[in-house]
Every structure is written in structure tokens, then in C-alpha cells.
Design an enzyme around this catalytic site. Sequence first.
Site: not given
Length: 286
Positions: A93-94, A194
Site C-alpha cells: 500500500y502506497l 496505459d
Amino acid sequence: MWQHICEQISSSLGARFDCDKPTQLKGDSEQQIYLLENPQYQFFVKLASKGQHQRFESEVLGLEHLRVASAIYIPQVISCGVVAQKSYLVLEYLPFVKPDEKDWRSFGQQLAKLHQFEPQPMYGWQEDNYIGLSVQPNQWHKKWATFFAEQRIGYQLQLLKEKGHELANIDSIIAKVKELLHNHQPKASLLHGDLWQGNLGFILHQSCLFDPACYYGDRETDLAMSELFGQLPMPFYQGYNDIWPVDEGYEYRKSIYQLYHILNHALLFGGNYLASAHTLIVNLDA
């Protein structure tokens, strides 16, 4: 299910990880996003149907390649698998923060260096992967014009036709794109594939990329995508050009490259994207 995922996280960490209650961050009919946390750790978890496992595996492969190649921060993959008819992907998790102009300029410089990293002699990827929820074919090819016309534009047009949206004669459009890109034979750079604001962030003063659709191709396709759904701040492009200025003719090729992503959005979401795709196709002859 969550007990199994916690056990897999524990195995990856080499330390016990327990979480009482996952927190759902967002989700739709195709994918749900959760935060798993305890006082020591936080993890970002994607859940989808069992049939989406290959898509997650392709994402892992892309993240691994980007991690090796780049000074851009890439989230660590913790675990990926299938349990209880669900596929899952666990990432670190950032905690993202708001970037300043220097951060954006640095990100541009780092992306240019990523594009310069060990270019390949051919265009493609070691396997077919995904652009969003759509399959992205990546058969190796020596000619960029042929690769992009057939495996990007032509393939998307065929998928749309099968869905009942025949926007143009597919063979004619493939031939037109080959003609327009005929004299353009760029280095085959490692691409994110993307690149838009929803697939990047910043931790402290370090840029971060995720949700890739990697392949080796023209670096300009990443830049064109970055301008499609809300252009990135100008310092990003200034930083990129500090390291590797764009080639002559980029503005001309940009709309061709953006057509690929508009076609994919038309396939996934329909609506106004179908009209936008038709307009871009008509403008190929302009």
C-alpha cells in the site's frame, strides 16, 4: 478467503500478518479494491472473478519488468493467486501525496530513462496481456507500422465488430494506419502501455507507476496516452524532453496512437467513445 490471503501475505513477509476486517476502497462489477492493515503493515488488494487470474498474472509480469528497468517506484507484489472462486492480487500500500512541479519534471525524466532502457530488436511482448479488461495481443514483429496497425487498431476494430459496432472496413483502416506509419521505425522501448493520471502517483517526491499494460513499442504511445484523458502537467513533458526529445512528427502520430485507447474505451464502455472513435477514424484520411 481472507484468512487464506492473510496466510499468503504472512508467507511472503516471513512474519505473521493478521487483519480483523478488510476495508473496501472502491469497486465495480469486475473488480473490488480493499485495504488490509494492522498496526505494522498495510496492503492493497484487488479481487476479481476466478477467470481474471491471468489478467493479474500479466500485471505482475509487467510490474516486475518495470521494477528492473526504472528509477520510477513500482509497488512490490506480495501475493497473487486464486481462492474461493476469486482471483486476487496483493500489493504494498502506497500513501500518495500531492506532487509539485519538480516532482512532475523528475517523473518525465525518469520515464524517458525507462524508455531508453535496453531497447529490443522487435515490437511485442513475451505473451499476450491486457489493456484494462481487454486482451492485448503482442506477437513479435519487426515492423512497427504492421504491429500497431494489426495488433492494436485492427484487433480492436474486430472486437468492436463482434460486439455489433462496425465502425469502418477493418482491412482498409489497417492499410491506412500502415501507410501513415510506414516511414516511422522507432526504437522498441519498454512501455507502461496505459499511462494516464489514474495509473500513477507520488510518494514523498518519488513518482510511482502501477496497472501496466507493458510491451515493447514506440515510446510516443505512452506520451500520447498521457495527453488523452487530461494532459499531465507541463513540467512532466519538459522533463521528458530534457532527456530524450520527441521525434519530428509526433503531433501527427499522436492521434493515431490515441485511437487505440479510444477504441478500447468504446469496446468497454460504448456511449460517446463510439462517436469519438468514429471521428478519429474519419480524420485518418484528413
